[in-house]
Design a protein around this motif. Structure first.
Motif, PDB file in Angstrom:
ATOM      1  N   ILE A   1      -2.931 -15.344  -6.762  1.00  0.00           N
ATOM      2  CA  ILE A   1      -2.998 -15.512  -8.127  1.00  0.00           C
ATOM      3  C   ILE A   1      -2.937 -13.763  -8.327  1.00  0.00           C
ATOM      4  O   ILE A   1      -2.146 -13.151  -9.383  1.00  0.00           O
ATOM      5  CB  ILE A   1      -4.386 -16.015  -8.813  1.00  0.00           C
ATOM      6  N   MET A   2      -3.615 -13.022  -7.735  1.00  0.00           N
ATOM      7  CA  MET A   2      -3.814 -11.594  -7.863  1.00  0.00           C
ATOM      8  C   MET A   2      -2.388 -10.975  -7.492  1.00  0.00           C
ATOM      9  O   MET A   2      -2.036 -10.151  -8.301  1.00  0.00           O
ATOM     10  CB  MET A   2      -4.693 -10.965  -6.722  1.00  0.00           C
ATOM     11  N   CYS A   3      -1.735 -11.399  -6.481  1.00  0.00           N
ATOM     12  CA  CYS A   3      -0.200 -10.757  -6.284  1.00  0.00           C
ATOM     13  C   CYS A   3       0.696 -11.016  -7.463  1.00  0.00           C
ATOM     14  O   CYS A   3       1.648 -10.315  -7.608  1.00  0.00           O
ATOM     15  CB  CYS A   3       0.237 -11.036  -4.933  1.00  0.00           C
ATOM     16  N   LEU A   4       0.400 -12.421  -7.825  1.00  0.00           N
ATOM     17  CA  LEU A   4       1.530 -13.039  -8.713  1.00  0.00           C
ATOM     18  C   LEU A   4       1.192 -12.160 -10.100  1.00  0.00           C
ATOM     19  O   LEU A   4       2.288 -11.787 -10.820  1.00  0.00           O
ATOM     20  CB  LEU A   4       1.284 -14.577  -9.134  1.00  0.00           C
ATOM     21  N   ILE A   5      -0.175 -12.004 -10.514  1.00  0.00           N
ATOM     22  CA  ILE A   5      -0.247 -11.138 -11.721  1.00  0.00           C
ATOM     23  C   ILE A   5       0.086  -9.812 -11.760  1.00  0.00           C
ATOM     24  O   ILE A   5       0.818  -9.192 -12.651  1.00  0.00           O
ATOM     25  CB  ILE A   5      -1.807 -11.362 -12.226  1.00  0.00           C
ATOM     26  N   ARG A   6      -0.163  -9.040 -10.497  1.00  0.00           N
ATOM     27  CA  ARG A   6       0.446  -7.480 -10.337  1.00  0.00           C
ATOM     28  C   ARG A   6       1.609  -7.763 -10.376  1.00  0.00           C
ATOM     29  O   ARG A   6       2.250  -6.594 -10.918  1.00  0.00           O
ATOM     30  CB  ARG A   6      -0.086  -7.248  -8.990  1.00  0.00           C
TER      31      ARG A   6
ATOM     32  N   CYS B   1       0.707  -1.302  -0.181  1.00  0.00           N
ATOM     33  CA  CYS B   1       0.147  -0.022  -0.118  1.00  0.00           C
ATOM     34  C   CYS B   1       0.767   1.293  -0.021  1.00  0.00           C
ATOM     35  O   CYS B   1       0.704   2.279  -0.574  1.00  0.00           O
ATOM     36  CB  CYS B   1      -1.064  -0.216   1.290  1.00  0.00           C
ATOM     37  N   LEU B   2       2.071   1.155   0.808  1.00  0.00           N
ATOM     38  CA  LEU B   2       2.991   2.343   0.722  1.00  0.00           C
ATOM     39  C   LEU B   2       3.853   2.441  -0.473  1.00  0.00           C
ATOM     40  O   LEU B   2       3.911   3.456  -0.982  1.00  0.00           O
ATOM     41  CB  LEU B   2       4.027   2.277   1.778  1.00  0.00           C
ATOM     42  N   HIS B   3       4.134   1.549  -1.149  1.00  0.00           N
ATOM     43  CA  HIS B   3       4.974   1.426  -2.389  1.00  0.00           C
ATOM     44  C   HIS B   3       4.192   0.176  -3.399  1.00  0.00           C
ATOM     45  O   HIS B   3       4.520  -0.657  -3.792  1.00  0.00           O
ATOM     46  CB  HIS B   3       6.204   0.756  -2.251  1.00  0.00           C
ATOM     47  N   PRO B   4       3.143   0.831  -4.113  1.00  0.00           N
ATOM     48  CA  PRO B   4       2.135   0.180  -4.730  1.00  0.00           C
ATOM     49  C   PRO B   4       2.699  -0.288  -6.183  1.00  0.00           C
ATOM     50  O   PRO B   4       2.607  -1.074  -6.815  1.00  0.00           O
ATOM     51  CB  PRO B   4       0.933   0.970  -5.204  1.00  0.00           C
ATOM     52  N   TYR B   5       3.920   0.194  -6.592  1.00  0.00           N
ATOM     53  CA  TYR B   5       4.726  -0.156  -7.811  1.00  0.00           C
ATOM     54  C   TYR B   5       5.819  -0.905  -7.491  1.00  0.00           C
ATOM     55  O   TYR B   5       6.732  -0.988  -8.519  1.00  0.00           O
ATOM     56  CB  TYR B   5       4.742   1.013  -8.548  1.00  0.00           C
ATOM     57  N   HIS B   6       6.116  -1.484  -6.439  1.00  0.00           N
ATOM     58  CA  HIS B   6       7.128  -2.180  -6.145  1.00  0.00           C
ATOM     59  C   HIS B   6       7.130  -3.663  -6.296  1.00  0.00           C
ATOM     60  O   HIS B   6       6.278  -4.289  -5.528  1.00  0.00           O
ATOM     61  CB  HIS B   6       7.722  -1.978  -4.634  1.00  0.00           C
ATOM     62  N   PRO B   7       7.696  -4.308  -7.359  1.00  0.00           N
ATOM     63  CA  PRO B   7       7.218  -5.629  -7.608  1.00  0.00           C
ATOM     64  C   PRO B   7       7.764  -6.578  -6.655  1.00  0.00           C
ATOM     65  O   PRO B   7       6.838  -7.587  -6.424  1.00  0.00           O
ATOM     66  CB  PRO B   7       8.040  -5.947  -9.037  1.00  0.00           C
ATOM     67  N   TRP B   8       8.770  -6.383  -6.097  1.00  0.00           N
ATOM     68  CA  TRP B   8       9.350  -7.412  -5.078  1.00  0.00           C
ATOM     69  C   TRP B   8       8.495  -7.368  -3.858  1.00  0.00           C
ATOM     70  O   TRP B   8       8.273  -8.534  -3.243  1.00  0.00           O
ATOM     71  CB  TRP B   8      10.769  -7.313  -4.853  1.00  0.00           C
ATOM     72  N   HIS B   9       7.821  -6.373  -3.309  1.00  0.00           N
ATOM     73  CA  HIS B   9       7.132  -6.442  -2.112  1.00  0.00           C
ATOM     74  C   HIS B   9       5.916  -7.359  -2.505  1.00  0.00           C
ATOM     75  O   HIS B   9       5.385  -7.893  -1.897  1.00  0.00           O
ATOM     76  CB  HIS B   9       6.469  -5.078  -1.805  1.00  0.00           C
ATOM     77  N   TRP B  10       5.246  -7.154  -3.816  1.00  0.00           N
ATOM     78  CA  TRP B  10       4.208  -7.897  -4.602  1.00  0.00           C
ATOM     79  C   TRP B  10       4.329  -9.472  -4.540  1.00  0.00           C
ATOM     80  O   TRP B  10       3.538 -10.192  -4.047  1.00  0.00           O
ATOM     81  CB  TRP B  10       3.563  -7.401  -5.796  1.00  0.00           C
ATOM     82  N   LEU B  11       5.668  -9.633  -5.003  1.00  0.00           N
ATOM     83  CA  LEU B  11       6.074 -11.019  -4.905  1.00  0.00           C
ATOM     84  C   LEU B  11       6.214 -11.739  -3.544  1.00  0.00           C
ATOM     85  O   LEU B  11       5.835 -12.668  -3.587  1.00  0.00           O
ATOM     86  CB  LEU B  11       7.382 -11.193  -5.775  1.00  0.00           C
ATOM     87  N   ASN B  12       6.820 -11.159  -2.895  1.00  0.00           N
ATOM     88  CA  ASN B  12       7.082 -11.641  -1.319  1.00  0.00           C
ATOM     89  C   ASN B  12       5.583 -11.742  -0.721  1.00  0.00           C
ATOM     90  O   ASN B  12       5.439 -12.839   0.050  1.00  0.00           O
ATOM     91  CB  ASN B  12       7.718 -10.356  -0.643  1.00  0.00           C
ATOM     92  N   LEU B  13       4.496 -10.670  -0.913  1.00  0.00           N
ATOM     93  CA  LEU B  13       3.030 -11.024  -0.533  1.00  0.00           C
ATOM     94  C   LEU B  13       2.598 -12.274  -1.138  1.00  0.00           C
ATOM     95  O   LEU B  13       1.793 -13.068  -0.629  1.00  0.00           O
ATOM     96  CB  LEU B  13       2.576  -9.762  -0.799  1.00  0.00           C
ATOM     97  N   ALA B  14       2.816 -12.461  -2.502  1.00  0.00           N
ATOM     98  CA  ALA B  14       2.436 -13.717  -3.310  1.00  0.00           C
ATOM     99  C   ALA B  14       2.886 -14.884  -2.601  1.00  0.00           C
ATOM    100  O   ALA B  14       2.230 -15.915  -2.413  1.00  0.00           O
ATOM    101  CB  ALA B  14       2.556 -13.627  -4.912  1.00  0.00           C
ATOM    102  N   MET B  15       4.280 -14.906  -2.306  1.00  0.00           N
ATOM    103  CA  MET B  15       4.773 -16.163  -1.840  1.00  0.00           C
ATOM    104  C   MET B  15       4.335 -16.445  -0.240  1.00  0.00           C
ATOM    105  O   MET B  15       4.034 -17.761   0.040  1.00  0.00           O
ATOM    106  CB  MET B  15       6.433 -16.091  -1.766  1.00  0.00           C
TER     107      MET B  15
END
Length: 321
Positions: free
Chosen positions: A223-228, A173-187
């Motif tokens: 799936i949502m986080c992986l696609i993001r 939410c703080l860094h919505p365009y940081h792919p590695w935070h999203w990938l960590n969340l997906a994992m």
């Protein structure tokens, strides 16, 4: 012909030449020579002359409070590097009492050191208390990012997956365009899904239905986080080179494998991609960059409100149609 104001009094230059320069104070830099390790009888490395190698390791009464603060901080850092966590914690705690109220940068460093030492020593509550002190004094998004990453590392250390996910959701939410935070969340969602995929212990049909619904939601969030993540990497890798580009390509391969294992339908992938790409254009990404921005007046939308609720509602509408 003289131009008005173009002449100078020679005495000005004479005084300058004859002026005696003031003596500057002598500066003696503190030197840290390489730390020599001697090979012991059991094959372990033992420090050689530590006092010679590290000026701050010398134990003695230091009259200057600032010098004592520096010595305690450096001794704590050295002990932490050697994995002597109790010794490091003692040095950090002593140092913290000497840090001036206005010196927030050193205070943050010391509090983080205390949190990490407590984490390694099994003092979870003390570690989280240090995080709360850090959080109470954050003034910009960089500070908050560090606190959230520290909280996440503590939760990971104690295998508190749900709390770790909470920290990661705040990070995206703080860094919505940081792919590695999203990938960590997906994992993390995937690990939670796998941990809940053991033998079902439901005794009633209703409980069985609830368990299936919970797993379905976890799979959908994964799936949502992986696609993001995939969408962000595809945008950013245009500007990447060398090992950075290689890391991105490896991440894309891992994402494809994870998605294949979860087996979403093509229609689901299309819907999720549309929702998760709504705010992904370069101009908007630059405008919403919050790196280093002051927290005063900054509004950070909740994870569920910004992404999950919208996606979940749309998927339900498509299923009902």
């Amino acid at each position: 012909m003289e131009i008005l104001g173009s002449t100078f009094d020679d005495s000005v230059f004479e005084e300058s030449r004859n002026r005696v320069s003031a003596a500057l104070p002598t500066y003696e830099p503190k030197l840290c020579e390489p730390l020599v390790f001697l090979r012991g009888s059991h094959g372990h490395g033992v420090p050689g002359n530590a006092r010679k190698c590290k000026w701050f390791c010398a134990n003695g009464n230091v009259e200057d409070a600032l010098e004592e603060q520096k010595s305690l901080k450096f001794r704590g850092d050295l002990a932490y590097r050697r994995k002597q966590y109790q010794a490091a914690l003692d040095e950090y705690v002593s140092c913290l009492s000497l840090v001036p109220e206005g010196n927030t940068s050193v205070k943050r460093d010391v509090l983080e050191g205390i949190a990490r030492c407590c984490c390694h020593l099994g003092k979870k509550e003390e570690a989280l208390n240090a995080c709360e002190k850090l959080r109470s004094e954050v003034s910009n998004t960089c500070h908050l990012t560090c606190v959230l990453q520290l909280e996440r590392s503590i939760h990971d250390h104690y295998r508190e997956l749900k709390n770790s996910i909470s920290s990661l959701q705040q990070l995206v939410c703080l860094h919505p365009y940081h792919p590695w935070h999203w990938l960590n969340l997906a994992m993390s969602f995937q690990r939670l899904l796998e941990s809940d995929s053991g033998p079902e212990k439901s005794s009633t049909e209703e409980e069985h239905k609830q368990q299936r619904g919970k797993k379905s939601i976890l799979a959908l969030k994964t799936i949502m986080c992986l696609i993001r993540t995939r969408l962000l990497i595809e945008i950013l890798r245009i500007q990447q080179f060398s090992f950075v580009l290689e890391n991105s390509q490896k991440a894309l391969q891992d994402i494809e494998e994870a998605l294949h294992a979860l087996q979403p339908t093509e229609k689901m992938i299309q819907t999720i991609s549309e929702v998760m790409a709504e705010d992904l254009n370069p101009e908007r990404m630059r405008e919403e960059s919050q790196d280093g921005e002051s927290l005063s007046g900054l509004y950070i939308k909740d994870f569920d409100d910004r992404w999950w609720n919208k996606l979940h509602t749309k998927l339900q509408e498509e299923t009902a149609a």
